[in-house]
Design an enzyme around this catalytic site. Structure first.
Site, short mmCIF file in Angstrom:
data_model
loop_
_atom_site.label_atom_id
_atom_site.label_comp_id
_atom_site.label_asym_id
_atom_site.label_seq_id
_atom_site.Cartn_x
_atom_site.Cartn_y
_atom_site.Cartn_z
N LYS A 206 13.10 6.98 -11.25
CA LYS A 206 12.52 5.67 -10.98
C LYS A 206 11.08 5.61 -11.50
CE LYS A 206 11.51 2.30 -7.40
NZ LYS A 206 11.18 2.10 -5.98
N HIS B 174 8.66 -0.67 -12.92
CA HIS B 174 7.53 -1.57 -13.13
C HIS B 174 6.23 -0.94 -12.61
CE1 HIS B 174 9.30 -2.04 -9.23
NE2 HIS B 174 8.41 -2.90 -8.79
N ARG B 175 6.29 -0.35 -11.40
CA ARG B 175 5.08 0.24 -10.84
C ARG B 175 4.70 1.50 -11.61
NH1 ARG B 175 6.71 0.44 -6.09
NH2 ARG B 175 6.20 -1.71 -5.61
N ASP C 4 0.43 -5.43 -6.28
CA ASP C 4 1.20 -6.56 -5.78
C ASP C 4 2.43 -6.64 -6.67
OD1 ASP C 4 1.41 -8.66 -3.79
OD2 ASP C 4 1.35 -10.05 -5.47
N SER C 5 3.57 -6.61 -6.04
CA SER C 5 4.79 -6.54 -6.84
C SER C 5 5.89 -7.36 -6.21
CB SER C 5 5.24 -5.08 -7.00
OG SER C 5 5.31 -4.45 -5.74
N ARG D 241 0.18 0.39 3.58
CA ARG D 241 0.67 1.31 4.63
C ARG D 241 2.08 1.79 4.29
NH1 ARG D 241 -2.77 -1.97 7.46
NH2 ARG D 241 -4.31 -0.80 8.66
N ASN D 242 2.55 1.41 3.11
CA ASN D 242 3.90 1.77 2.70
C ASN D 242 3.91 3.23 2.20
OD1 ASN D 242 6.26 2.14 1.11
ND2 ASN D 242 6.48 -0.07 0.90
N PHE E 215 13.09 0.87 -1.79
CA PHE E 215 12.79 -0.07 -0.72
C PHE E 215 12.81 -1.47 -1.32
CE2 PHE E 215 8.91 1.68 -2.54
CZ PHE E 215 8.15 0.57 -2.84
#
Length: 204
Positions: free
Chosen positions: A182, A187-188, A73-74, A9-10, A156
């Site tokens: 970014k 990483h993402r 998942d981070s 939901r982010n 965030f």
């Protein structure tokens, strides 16, 4: 138009994934979040690794909705804390997703740690699960160090405390980078880039 459900939901994660899809020139894929589908019981993230937790979320979403589901998942792994908070990053201070409290606790735990021992890595594991059971899991890491105070308005989580190694000349926190900067470094971004072929195949 193929829909890909991001098990989150982010809104910032949602925007990040959409930017990666757009930047790769993939048309015909629409990224939606959990708020866009009927609510379903989400399984607890009981995995010991980022990969296990990403798969729990992606399998659950694909099973409940019949859509291709992508889950991330981070977290941050701090060298001086033996890789913690790790999978506990989002709830490090006790309550889930309280960025201010998590950052304050991390700063307190590292208050006596000298600058040359404040190394850390952001880690992201992304799992892509299709309704027919095909599973793809990838991992991205972003090395840097933990600052002594929060800096920057963007991002965030632990972004305001993380100074990436690959931005050393400028010395900015990841919360001071533009979204495009970014995406190129994070990483993402690294993990999602590995999923571009699979996402492109969905569009085709």
């Amino acid at each position: 138009m193929s829909k890909v459900l991001l098990a989150s939901r982010n809104r910032k994660k949602l925007a990040e994934l959409q930017r990666v899809v757009d930047a790769a020139g993939i048309t015909g894929v629409e990224v939606i979040g959990l708020d866009a589908v009927p609510e379903f019981p989400e399984e607890p993230e009981t995995g010991a690794t980022f990969e296990e937790n990403a798969l729990i979320k992606a399998r659950s979403g694909a099973r409940a909705t019949g859509l291709v589901c992508l889950a991330d998942d981070s977290g941050i792994a701090v060298d001086a804390l033996n890789g913690m908070p790790g999978v506990l990053s989002a709830r490090w201070s006790g309550s889930h997703g309280d960025d201010a409290a998590n950052n304050a606790l991390l700063l307190a735990q590292l208050s006596d740690t000298p600058d040359d021992r404040r190394g850390a890595a952001f880690v992201s594991a992304c799992a892509l699960v299709t309704p027919d059971g095909t599973e793809t899991v990838v991992r991205g890491e972003w090395r840097g160090r933990v600052l002594r105070e929060e800096r920057g308005p963007h991002g965030f989580g632990y972004d305001p405390l993380f100074a990436p190694d690959d931005d050393l000349a400028a010395g900015r926190s990841s919360a001071e980078l533009t979204p495009a900067e970014k995406d190129a470094l994070s990483h993402r971004g690294k993990a999602l880039a590995q999923l571009v072929p699979a996402l492109r195949a969905l569009a085709d």
